[in-house]
Write a protein that holds these residues in place. Structure first.
Motif, PDB file in Angstrom:
ATOM      1  N   LEU A  16      -1.641  -0.283  -3.518  1.00 34.03           N
ATOM      2  CA  LEU A  16      -3.057  -0.060  -3.220  1.00 34.03           C
ATOM      3  C   LEU A  16      -3.213   1.054  -2.191  1.00 34.03           C
ATOM      4  O   LEU A  16      -2.262   1.378  -1.482  1.00 34.03           O
ATOM      5  CB  LEU A  16      -3.662  -1.361  -2.663  1.00 34.03           C
TER       6      LEU A  16
ATOM      7  N   GLN B  68      -8.157  -4.241  -8.486  1.00 33.74           N
ATOM      8  CA  GLN B  68      -6.965  -3.519  -8.953  1.00 33.74           C
ATOM      9  C   GLN B  68      -5.784  -4.475  -9.081  1.00 33.74           C
ATOM     10  O   GLN B  68      -4.935  -4.322  -9.953  1.00 33.74           O
ATOM     11  CB  GLN B  68      -6.596  -2.388  -7.980  1.00 33.74           C
TER      12      GLN B  68
ATOM     13  N   ASN C 205       0.842  -1.202   0.000  1.00 30.78           N
ATOM     14  CA  ASN C 205       0.000   0.000   0.000  1.00 30.78           C
ATOM     15  C   ASN C 205       0.878   1.252   0.000  1.00 30.78           C
ATOM     16  O   ASN C 205       2.108   1.166   0.129  1.00 30.78           O
ATOM     17  CB  ASN C 205      -1.003  -0.022   1.167  1.00 30.78           C
TER      18      ASN C 205
ATOM     19  N   PHE D 251     -10.513  -0.213   2.564  1.00 26.41           N
ATOM     20  CA  PHE D 251     -10.217  -0.560   1.169  1.00 26.41           C
ATOM     21  C   PHE D 251     -10.117  -2.082   0.958  1.00 26.41           C
ATOM     22  O   PHE D 251      -9.707  -2.533  -0.099  1.00 26.41           O
ATOM     23  CB  PHE D 251      -8.924   0.120   0.705  1.00 26.41           C
TER      24      PHE D 251
ATOM     25  N   ASP E 220     -13.401  -3.908  -5.016  1.00 26.03           N
ATOM     26  CA  ASP E 220     -12.844  -2.931  -5.956  1.00 26.03           C
ATOM     27  C   ASP E 220     -11.329  -2.871  -5.859  1.00 26.03           C
ATOM     28  O   ASP E 220     -10.637  -2.797  -6.869  1.00 26.03           O
ATOM     29  CB  ASP E 220     -13.434  -1.539  -5.700  1.00 26.03           C
ATOM     30  N   THR E 221     -10.814  -2.907  -4.641  1.00 25.06           N
ATOM     31  CA  THR E 221      -9.364  -2.856  -4.479  1.00 25.06           C
ATOM     32  C   THR E 221      -8.747  -4.179  -4.936  1.00 25.06           C
ATOM     33  O   THR E 221      -7.708  -4.200  -5.604  1.00 25.06           O
ATOM     34  CB  THR E 221      -8.992  -2.588  -3.006  1.00 25.06           C
TER      35      THR E 221
END
Lengths: 363, 363
Positions: B69, B83, B42, B75, B79-80
């Protein structure tokens, strides 16, 4: 009813094949951990078979939550999968709740993947309602959803508790879907059993007329071949890849045209034709054998000419295949009819194949 | 460096604990199937530790794809996760590409789940950068994302190839995160080892001053306890549920306040206090023992009073727990300090617990 057993290192489960199985509720109830199921299906199948299944389960005292999804390969997405999770969570389904997949390959793949992920794994049962799902996708524990960049890219190996293949459910199957299922049946003949290929050539018209005995034999033989392969290689470290005959080309067709434009089985049909043509160019098959593949696919009502996607686009799409290793695409090809192998294809031969008469007259 | 082995029926893997491990690239490279990794991290951790890891891997000839991320429990969503899939597909990562989780519990859980699902499973390695991830979430193969209706509801049991716990990475850990990690360490004492609880009481100030030896001992002891339990019950059919001490209450706190408001470890701390109080009301612990739990949590800088969510909302939120069976919530409670059990809680006692002095002064 015949029952095959799929035996794996960690588990084993029955594949029941026959008629009037939807009413034999003990085939389901004998696997339940609690008297509660969620039945995942789509709008088309729900209209035909949800009520009778609900009735027989509820008569047996089973609490049923129907989850009805939109119909089609283009809905094999995270958003649709999440509709299953939303329903399960809203109704407080637990780790002991069994999911039932009532539908074709899309419903089976999504329900299986939902079962693999919900609370890190709940039991599920496959009731395939298409020929394709009965002979292929419902057996062996491959589950997945599509990603815009590739088919079945997000998924899990996760085995059902049982598979219930009822030939009566094929009565309502559209012609085109029946042919799509025949593609996967022909696949078994081509990849590993030339005698079965001969049987299919002789019995194709009975199959297309939905003769129940012929269908049951074809389903049973296909499931037996699949069960044998999966038992030896559950996680596709080796020979299970042979079940992908026609699929590297086929997935590219599906993704290239947009999921749902061609049925999966149609794309696999044209894909097997290309695999045969590539094998001929390698000197493994002769013209007559390629023509035999073409003839049996046509008998089954399947396309033998793939859409002209353009060579560069073909190669780009096939580059997403799960068999790619070190950047090189690996294909399932035919050493002879009834003997498939995994191999790399020289660029020139791939290009010739994509420019052969088996690509092109459809946009 | 010390190395523990987690031995499971299908696999085994090392848990390395020590200092300066980020530079020992062979701990990673010895597990790679191809000279290619995707490092998932992250924004916060990337700024601190991505460069050194990239440098040592690239010096060893490994092709690295960083996937960075956003940071935080809120998160930990589809959706994350997507990614990660987007990046892997765009860069044509293959079944032989290894994912490396460089981060805390959120990164570890999401990377592990991505590894479980990408192409139906690719290898992954855990490099936990928080104390909580080092002692708990990186070990044992629980992976997941959150769903708006419940924490870790969508996930998989999927084991890493190795866990590399480098004490040096804790130098930069915020105070609050250190305390959150201590909650899971205290958990091991409470659930199964009163002697270790005593050691923690005596060494808490050294731990909070980040004495490397004390930290390494606490991490090692916790990992050993976890490895023993997971080895006996990988899929949480029985005793693994004990590792959920404080988590039924804790998950309700996290979901009730919105994921990310309290840290997971903070919620587990207050949750363990409630589990102790409920155990006292059952007659299993006495006042002095509940006070001892309170004292050690306070020593660790953890909350001992849970937010007042309202009894009905508490019960609704806890009804989504994965341990619910036949509609009844099951709790991990303390028969004594160092001896946890899974049990149902009479409604009156649950209500009294939620109205005790351990709930309420925080909104």
């Amino acid at each position: 009813m015949k029952t095959l057993d799929l035996v794996l290192p960690d588990t084993r489960y029955p594949i029941h094949i026959g008629q009037q199985l939807l009413g034999k509720v003990e085939l389901i109830t004998s696997h339940l951990k609690q008297p509660r199921v969620a039945i995942v299906t789509n709008t088309t199948v729900a209209a035909l078979y949800l009520e009778p299944l609900l009735r027989s389960l509820e008569q047996a005292g089973i609490d049923c939550l129907p989850v009805i999804l939109p119909d089609g390969e283009d809905f094999k997405t995270w958003d649709t999968l999440n509709q299953i999770f939303d329903a399960l969570l809203s109704h407080r389904c637990e780790r002991g709740t069994t999911l039932i997949a009532l539908g074709g390959g899309v419903i089976g793949d999504m329900t299986g993947f939902a079962a693999a992920c919900y609370q890190r794994g709940v039991p599920f049962i496959q009731i395939p309602t298409t020929l394709l799902a009965q002979v292929d996708s419902s057996v062996g524990g491959k589950t997945a959803i599509n990603h815009p960049q590739g088919k079945n890219m997000i998924g899990a190996f996760y085995q059902p508790q049982a598979v219930i293949a009822d030939m009566d459910l094929l009565d309502t199957l559209p012609e085109r879907e029946l042919s799509a299922g025949l593609a996967e049946i022909i696949k078994y003949g081509l990849l590993g059993d030339e005698q079965f290929l001969g049987w299919l050539e002789q019995n194709m018209s009975a199959l297309r007329k939905r003769d129940k005995q012929a269908l049951a034999y074809a389903v049973e033989h296909s499931c037996k071949m699949k069960a044998d392969i999966v038992a030896q290689d559950e996680k596709e470290q080796g020979m299970r890849a042979l079940l992908n005959l026609g699929h590297t080309f086929g997935h590219a067709i599906e993704a290239g045209l947009g999921f749902g434009t061609w049925l999966h089985g149609e794309a696999v049909g044209a894909g097997m034709q290309l695999a045969a043509e590539a094998s001929r160019q390698l000197g493994w098959l002769d013209q007559a054998q390629v023509a035999r593949v073409e003839a049996v696919l046509k008998q089954a009502g399947l396309p033998t000419v793939a859409p002209a996607l353009g060579t560069a686009r073909w190669i780009e799409l096939m580059g997403h295949d799960k068999k790619v290793e070190g950047g090189e695409i690996r294909f399932v090809l035919l050493k002879s009819l009834g003997h498939a192998v995994v191999a790399k294809l020289p660029a020139a031969i791939l290009e010739q194949t994509l420019n052969s008469r088996f690509v092109g007259n459809i946009a």
